[in-house]
Design a protein around this motif. Sequence first.
Motif, short mmCIF file in Angstrom:
data_model
loop_
_atom_site.label_atom_id
_atom_site.label_comp_id
_atom_site.label_asym_id
_atom_site.label_seq_id
_atom_site.Cartn_x
_atom_site.Cartn_y
_atom_site.Cartn_z
N THR A 141 -42.35 -3.73 -26.05
CA THR A 141 -42.97 -4.24 -24.45
C THR A 141 -41.72 -3.27 -23.66
N ARG A 142 -40.53 -2.62 -24.23
CA ARG A 142 -40.03 -1.34 -23.57
C ARG A 142 -40.50 -0.43 -23.00
N ASN A 143 -42.17 0.23 -23.89
CA ASN A 143 -41.59 1.72 -23.54
C ASN A 143 -42.21 1.55 -22.17
N ARG A 144 -42.27 2.65 -21.64
CA ARG A 144 -42.36 2.83 -20.39
C ARG A 144 -42.68 4.42 -20.02
N LEU A 171 -43.34 -3.85 -16.88
CA LEU A 171 -43.62 -4.43 -15.91
C LEU A 171 -42.13 -5.30 -15.70
N GLY A 172 -42.55 -5.54 -14.93
CA GLY A 172 -41.48 -6.71 -14.20
C GLY A 172 -40.06 -6.28 -13.52
N ARG A 173 -40.01 -4.54 -13.46
CA ARG A 173 -39.05 -3.94 -13.25
C ARG A 173 -39.85 -2.59 -12.42
N THR A 174 -38.21 -1.81 -11.44
CA THR A 174 -38.57 -0.70 -10.89
C THR A 174 -37.16 0.26 -10.94
N ASP A 175 -36.81 1.01 -11.82
CA ASP A 175 -36.20 1.68 -11.66
C ASP A 175 -35.78 3.50 -10.94
N SER A 176 -35.10 3.56 -9.48
CA SER A 176 -35.26 5.06 -9.74
C SER A 176 -33.35 5.23 -10.01
N THR A 177 -33.77 6.70 -10.42
CA THR A 177 -32.06 7.16 -10.93
C THR A 177 -32.04 9.08 -10.16
N LEU A 178 -30.51 9.34 -10.19
CA LEU A 178 -30.45 10.26 -8.99
C LEU A 178 -29.67 10.83 -10.00
N SER A 217 -34.49 -2.66 -10.18
CA SER A 217 -34.73 -3.83 -9.46
C SER A 217 -36.05 -4.33 -10.45
N MET A 218 -35.85 -5.91 -10.44
CA MET A 218 -36.12 -6.94 -11.21
C MET A 218 -37.70 -7.65 -10.13
N ASP A 219 -38.89 -7.64 -10.45
CA ASP A 219 -39.90 -8.25 -10.09
C ASP A 219 -39.37 -10.18 -10.02
N SER A 220 -38.95 -10.53 -10.61
CA SER A 220 -38.65 -11.83 -11.06
C SER A 220 -36.72 -12.01 -11.38
N PRO A 221 -35.79 -12.84 -10.78
CA PRO A 221 -34.57 -13.20 -11.01
C PRO A 221 -33.97 -12.83 -12.66
N MET A 222 -33.39 -11.83 -13.30
CA MET A 222 -32.07 -12.34 -14.49
C MET A 222 -31.42 -13.59 -14.76
N TYR A 223 -32.14 -14.57 -14.73
CA TYR A 223 -30.48 -15.80 -15.45
C TYR A 223 -29.39 -15.43 -16.00
N HIS A 224 -28.06 -15.63 -16.10
CA HIS A 224 -27.11 -15.59 -16.35
C HIS A 224 -25.96 -17.09 -16.15
N GLY A 243 -23.44 -17.67 -14.59
CA GLY A 243 -22.81 -17.89 -13.27
C GLY A 243 -23.97 -17.86 -12.16
N GLY A 244 -25.25 -17.38 -12.43
CA GLY A 244 -26.72 -17.14 -11.45
C GLY A 244 -27.65 -16.38 -11.75
N SER A 245 -27.75 -15.51 -10.89
CA SER A 245 -28.61 -15.70 -11.04
C SER A 245 -28.60 -13.39 -10.61
N VAL A 246 -29.51 -12.37 -11.34
CA VAL A 246 -29.67 -10.98 -10.25
C VAL A 246 -30.86 -10.56 -10.57
N ARG A 247 -31.31 -10.00 -9.39
CA ARG A 247 -32.03 -9.17 -8.82
C ARG A 247 -32.17 -7.92 -9.00
N VAL A 248 -31.28 -7.21 -8.34
CA VAL A 248 -30.98 -6.05 -8.11
C VAL A 248 -29.55 -5.80 -8.86
N PHE A 249 -29.69 -4.54 -9.02
CA PHE A 249 -28.50 -3.67 -9.91
C PHE A 249 -28.37 -2.24 -9.94
N ASN A 250 -26.90 -1.77 -10.09
CA ASN A 250 -26.57 -0.13 -9.70
C ASN A 250 -26.00 0.36 -10.95
N ASP A 251 -26.12 1.29 -11.49
CA ASP A 251 -25.26 1.58 -12.39
C ASP A 251 -25.00 3.62 -12.17
#
Length: 239
Positions: A117-120, A142-149, A171-178, A180-188
């Motif tokens: 399921t992690r193949n991409r 499936l369920g996410r888009t990633d962009s890298t510079l 960027s996630m198609d659906s929120p990921m819940y934790h 304290g709340g949820s996350v849909r977009v994050f950067n690293d």
Amino acid sequence: MDYRYLIALSILLGGCASQPEVVEREIGQFDLKLGTAPTRSMAQGLVQPTTASTFRGGLDLAHDSGVYVGQWSPSVGLFDGSQLELNSYVGYAQPRFDDSVGYELGVIRYSFPELETRNREEYYAGINLGSSRLGGAMSSALGRTDSTLFLELGALRPFDVDVRMKYASHSMDSPMYHPGGSVRVFNDWSLNLSRRLLGMQMDLSYSDSSLRGAQCSVYSGQNAYCEGFMMFKAERSFF
């Protein structure tokens, strides 16, 4: 015999895993490279990191026309907590041998035989000027888009330190819940400094992300750790 042990054996035959040097051979119009560090500039910037890869390695086969194919395994998955990962790529680069302005483009296939399921796939393109390279990549799974510079500045004088930086947006198609709340977009992001000194390869790296605390329970980015992490590594070849 499990095929992952065959991969590990081929890495040992090609060179010690602590030896980042690359073995290069010319075969007619082809240039073959074998090594325990990624040999392709763009692929090196985009392959996923690993925290404890005792066995790692790959090959790169390039034609005089600029077409190349290769495969890199950052982790053979021999130990508990690690997974077999195979990163296969094909691309085109011009020019091949000089330091003038050039470009590179291609696609990488990230394969996890134990967790399909992690193949991409990830598409990338970049430009280079001398030893400096600037590239970008985009993948849609499936369920996410990633962009890298990705930015590699080459050896900076007067200290002869190689500098590599990477910034990614997820960027996630659906929120990921934790809790304290949820996350849909994050950067690293990450920064790596490397230099050969006294016969050793010295590497200093720092990585971080926009997530903190409980948010890190849903982290799934390019870094080995969610919050700020610094690592120093020294490798020396004995053969």
